[in-house]
Design a protein around this motif. Structure first.
Motif, PDB file in Angstrom:
ATOM      1  N   ALA A   1     -57.602  28.565  -1.180  1.00 41.70           N
ATOM      2  CA  ALA A   1     -57.356  29.778  -1.960  1.00 41.70           C
ATOM      3  C   ALA A   1     -56.410  29.491  -3.125  1.00 41.70           C
ATOM      4  O   ALA A   1     -56.656  29.938  -4.262  1.00 41.70           O
ATOM      5  CB  ALA A   1     -56.781  30.870  -1.057  1.00 41.70           C
ATOM      6  N   LEU A   2     -55.367  28.738  -2.868  1.00 45.16           N
ATOM      7  CA  LEU A   2     -54.415  28.395  -3.915  1.00 45.16           C
ATOM      8  C   LEU A   2     -55.065  27.544  -5.005  1.00 45.16           C
ATOM      9  O   LEU A   2     -54.921  27.819  -6.212  1.00 45.16           O
ATOM     10  CB  LEU A   2     -53.207  27.665  -3.309  1.00 45.16           C
ATOM     11  N   THR A   3     -55.815  26.527  -4.576  1.00 49.70           N
ATOM     12  CA  THR A   3     -56.472  25.635  -5.539  1.00 49.70           C
ATOM     13  C   THR A   3     -57.496  26.389  -6.382  1.00 49.70           C
ATOM     14  O   THR A   3     -57.539  26.230  -7.611  1.00 49.70           O
ATOM     15  CB  THR A   3     -57.158  24.464  -4.791  1.00 49.70           C
TER      16      THR A   3
ATOM     17  N   PRO B   1     -64.517  21.355 -11.601  1.00 48.87           N
ATOM     18  CA  PRO B   1     -65.156  20.340 -10.745  1.00 48.87           C
ATOM     19  C   PRO B   1     -64.140  19.476  -9.995  1.00 48.87           C
ATOM     20  O   PRO B   1     -64.380  19.085  -8.844  1.00 48.87           O
ATOM     21  CB  PRO B   1     -65.967  19.480 -11.719  1.00 48.87           C
ATOM     22  N   PHE B   2     -63.005  19.172 -10.632  1.00 52.41           N
ATOM     23  CA  PHE B   2     -61.990  18.365  -9.954  1.00 52.41           C
ATOM     24  C   PHE B   2     -61.354  19.133  -8.791  1.00 52.41           C
ATOM     25  O   PHE B   2     -61.053  18.554  -7.748  1.00 52.41           O
ATOM     26  CB  PHE B   2     -60.924  17.897 -10.949  1.00 52.41           C
TER      27      PHE B   2
ATOM     28  N   ALA C   1     -63.324  19.346  -1.337  1.00 50.25           N
ATOM     29  CA  ALA C   1     -64.328  18.651  -0.518  1.00 50.25           C
ATOM     30  C   ALA C   1     -63.683  17.485   0.232  1.00 50.25           C
ATOM     31  O   ALA C   1     -63.937  17.283   1.430  1.00 50.25           O
ATOM     32  CB  ALA C   1     -65.475  18.162  -1.393  1.00 50.25           C
ATOM     33  N   ILE C   2     -62.850  16.721  -0.438  1.00 48.77           N
ATOM     34  CA  ILE C   2     -62.173  15.584   0.206  1.00 48.77           C
ATOM     35  C   ILE C   2     -61.220  16.084   1.292  1.00 48.77           C
ATOM     36  O   ILE C   2     -61.156  15.517   2.386  1.00 48.77           O
ATOM     37  CB  ILE C   2     -61.441  14.727  -0.848  1.00 48.77           C
TER      38      ILE C   2
ATOM     39  N   GLY D   1     -57.816  30.494 -12.808  1.00 44.18           N
ATOM     40  CA  GLY D   1     -56.940  30.929 -13.899  1.00 44.18           C
ATOM     41  C   GLY D   1     -57.014  29.996 -15.099  1.00 44.18           C
ATOM     42  O   GLY D   1     -57.080  30.437 -16.258  1.00 44.18           O
ATOM     43  N   LEU D   2     -57.019  28.699 -14.830  1.00 44.41           N
ATOM     44  CA  LEU D   2     -57.112  27.732 -15.922  1.00 44.41           C
ATOM     45  C   LEU D   2     -58.484  27.766 -16.583  1.00 44.41           C
ATOM     46  O   LEU D   2     -58.599  27.590 -17.807  1.00 44.41           O
ATOM     47  CB  LEU D   2     -56.788  26.319 -15.407  1.00 44.41           C
ATOM     48  N   ALA D   3     -59.538  27.990 -15.767  1.00 43.68           N
ATOM     49  CA  ALA D   3     -60.886  28.097 -16.343  1.00 43.68           C
ATOM     50  C   ALA D   3     -60.984  29.322 -17.241  1.00 43.68           C
ATOM     51  O   ALA D   3     -61.613  29.276 -18.313  1.00 43.68           O
ATOM     52  CB  ALA D   3     -61.929  28.154 -15.224  1.00 43.68           C
ATOM     53  N   ALA D   4     -60.363  30.416 -16.831  1.00 45.21           N
ATOM     54  CA  ALA D   4     -60.372  31.634 -17.656  1.00 45.21           C
ATOM     55  C   ALA D   4     -59.609  31.425 -18.969  1.00 45.21           C
ATOM     56  O   ALA D   4     -59.923  32.045 -19.978  1.00 45.21           O
ATOM     57  CB  ALA D   4     -59.762  32.798 -16.877  1.00 45.21           C
TER      58      ALA D   4
END
Length: 156
Positions: A35-37, A54-55, A61-62, A43-46
């Motif tokens: 949730a945090l990530t 993707p990162f 995923a990792i 927010g950064l994408a907006a």
């Protein structure tokens, strides 16, 4: 690790992993981190930094794979039983069970010499067969296990 005696065995020990985070707490930790990530990435994408998404997905995923691997090995343990003329080592690893039996009179405890980089390993050896024991124990407890096994096997 607990040394114990049962009716049948002269000596038995069970070594288990230290699972400090129970499954429910692990799920909560993963969901909280996700949730945090995703919140930060959203927010950064907006704000226009969309390549971060993707990162963030790869990071999650990792992390998911790491937690799944921890859960897979949660029940790993080793049981060493000395009873009569036999020494039995039962290993449970990732759900698969493996058992090895040695003749008590021939089995030897082998302790790998300590080095700066590696934790010493303890082995039971007899007739070309070698089984590592105490993998789930910290360094000091491995030495204690080796001493105890040598002492018990010397009483024949």
């Amino acid at each position: 690790m607990a040394f114990a005696l049962s009716n049948e065995a002269e000596f038995s020990v069970v070594c288990k992993r230290n699972a400090s985070l129970p499954p429910v707490a692990r799920r909560w930790a993963l969901c909280s981190i996700a949730a945090l990530t995703l919140g930060i990435a959203g927010g950064l994408a907006a704000a226009g930094a969309w390549p971060i998404v993707p990162f963030a997905g790869m990071e999650l995923a990792i992390l998911f794979l790491a937690f799944r691997e921890i859960a897979r090995h949660e029940g790993d343990c080793e049981t060493i039983v000395i009873a009569g003329d036999t020494v039995r080592v039962e290993t449970v690893r990732a759900g698969s069970r493996h058992s090895v039996q040695f003749n008590r009179h021939w089995v030897q405890v082998v302790v790998e010499p300590e080095s700066v980089l590696a934790v010493p390993r303890v082995w039971l050896r007899s007739h070309g067969r070698l089984v590592e024991v105490g993998r789930h124990l910290p360094q000091e407890r491995r030495r204690e296990l080796a001493r105890e096994l040598k002492l018990r096997l010397a009483k024949r």
